[in-house]
Design an enzyme around this catalytic site. Structure first.
Site: not given
Ligand code: COA
Length: 391
Positions: A83, A115, A237
């Site tokens: 992709e 993916c 994945h």
């Molecule tokens: N210590 C431990 N864990 C922590 C933390 C800390 N200090 N701070 C946050 N976390 C945890 C959160 O609780 C959360 O866990 P959970 O999902 O089990 O609740 C996780 O870390 C991520 O935190 P979040 O606030 O949701 O992060 P974010 O808003 O920055 O978003 C993603 C995370 C993954 C959604 C973001 O990186 C993203 O959009 N990535 C691309 C997604 C992707 O690839 N999608 C395609 C799917 S195929």
């Protein structure tokens, strides 16, 4: 077509990039608590391509050891799934075909569905081998995962290529019928042609992924697939490794099974060793998970493995594979560990420069800086043509 013919993955090899960005470096830059990266999303570092690396150089580097081990005589089809394509018309697989010196009597094609593409390629390949078991198909999944700087997706970037030789009487994994399928028209992650970085709605993508797990599993069951309790392990994945944990808990709960931490770790804990340090490699990610599982789990001989492939947009497939007796003798554990260990750490400024690097779009002659120590490189652009070379 012989229904009882065993067809599947005969060899599996992956390659990644010259550089690596530790998440500690990113966290120090943006002030994020490192626990969020290490424990929250399950990533410790991500692969960063050099200026002269892309899906072609990684794909060729992943496939070259397969051709060296098995020869190219029986390969009559190359399917490259990606992709992060480099051309709207020409298949990146043709550059790989050329770099590897494969025979002219080959069909080469590129596949796209986020993916999920490599799983479509794998299924198409098994169909071709069922039609003529003397033929082998080279499947290559190669991707550079790139989000905007300082966006929520930034810590979930990465890059790698996985290559698989699909054949009759495979040495690693027999692919089983049936497959469970699921498609939904949804905008959780996409990349319009004019954008260099992907757009993602993080929460939506997680919800869409979980919905697809349910949908594909439901269809798998309706098609007469195995019961949930039969599988020794599950390979998901991994856009980020914690997603596999979320998905597996969801599957177990929906199936009325115990989903406590020890069960989840038993089922998927061995699949994350490479994705933890490579980051998201899109089409390749599930197959890096499979390599990790085969190389790290206790003896899996004869065991069924559940595979869940997801591509945003979205298409998903759940299918099963059975691990072949003697598989351990065919694994590439040392080479894979070396591919990860050989990467050179970049500092934040170096990562940013590589992230923002763009190649000329005016057709002018351009020599690409020599950075990679890998076996293939993008050497130049001239007249809108990409020129690749072995090193
Ligand atoms: N210590 C431990 N864990 C922590 C933390 C800390 N200090 N701070 C946050 N976390 C945890 C959160 O609780 C959360 O866990 P959970 O999902 O089990 O609740 C996780 O870390 C991520 O935190 P979040 O606030 O949701 O992060 P974010 O808003 O920055 O978003 C993603 C995370 C993954 C959604 C973001 O990186 C993203 O959009 N990535 C691309 C997604 C992707 O690839 N999608 C395609 C799917 S195929």
């Amino acid at each position: 077509m012989a229904a009882d013919l065993a067809v599947g993955i005969h060899d599996l090899s992956f390659a990644t990039t010259e550089f690596v960005l530790p998440h500690t470096t990113l966290a120090a830059h943006n002030g994020t608590d490192i626990g969020k990266y290490h424990r929250g999303i399950g990533l410790r570092s991500m692969s960063v391509p050099a200026a002269d690396e892309d899906i072609v150089t990684m794909g060729a580097a992943a496939a070259a050891p397969i051709v060296a081990r098995h020869g190219s005589e029986a390969i009559r089809t190359v399917v490259l799934a990606t992709e992060s394509s480099v051309d709207q018309s020409k298949s990146a697989g043709i550059y790989v075909h050329s770099l590897l010196g494969l025979p002219a009597a080959t069909r080469v094609v590129e596949l796209k569905q986020a993916c999920y593409g490599a799983t479509a390629a794998l299924q198409f390949a098994t169909g071709l081998v069922h039609r003529d078991p003397s033929q082998r198909v080279l499947v290559i999944a190669s991707d550079v995962s790139k989000y905007e700087l300082d966006s929520p997706g930034e810590p979930t970037q990465g890059a790698a290529a996985a290559a698989m030789l699909v054949s009759a009487d495979p040495a690693l994994l027999r692919i089983e019928e049936p497959s469970g399928l699921f498609t939904a028209d949804i905008m959780d992650f996409w990349r319009p042609n004019y954008l260099p970085t992907a757009l993602v709605d993080g929460e939506e993508s997680i919800a869409a992924y979980l919905q697809a797990v349910e949908g594909a599993w439901k269809d798998y069951t309706e098609q007469g697939g195995r019961a949930l309790g039969e599988f020794r392990a599950f390979c998901y994945h991994q856009p980020f490794p914690k997603m596999a944990y979320k998905a597996h808990r969801h599957l177990l709960r929906n199936g009325g099974q115990d989903s406590d931490e020890s069960r989840v770790v038993h089922d998927i804990g061995d699949t994350t060793a490479y994705n933890n340090v490579v980051g998201n490699s899109y089409t390749a990610a599930m197959y890096l998970g499979l390599a990790s599982l085969l190389e790290n789990a206790d003896d899996l001989t004869g065991q069924p493995i559940g595979m869940f492939s997801y591509g945003s947009g979205s298409v998903a497939e759940f299918f099963a594979g059975t691990v072949v007796p003697g598989y351990r003798a065919h694994l590439r554990t040392a080479a894979h560990q070396k591919a990860v260990a050989r990467r050179r750490p970049v500092d934040y400024a170096g990562y940013r420069d590589l992230h923002e690097l763009s190649l000329p779009e005016d057709g002018s002659d351009h020599t690409v800086a020599t950075q990679t120590s890998g076996p293939y490189r993008l050497a130049a652009l001239s007249g809108h043509k990409r020129i690749y070379q072995p090193r």
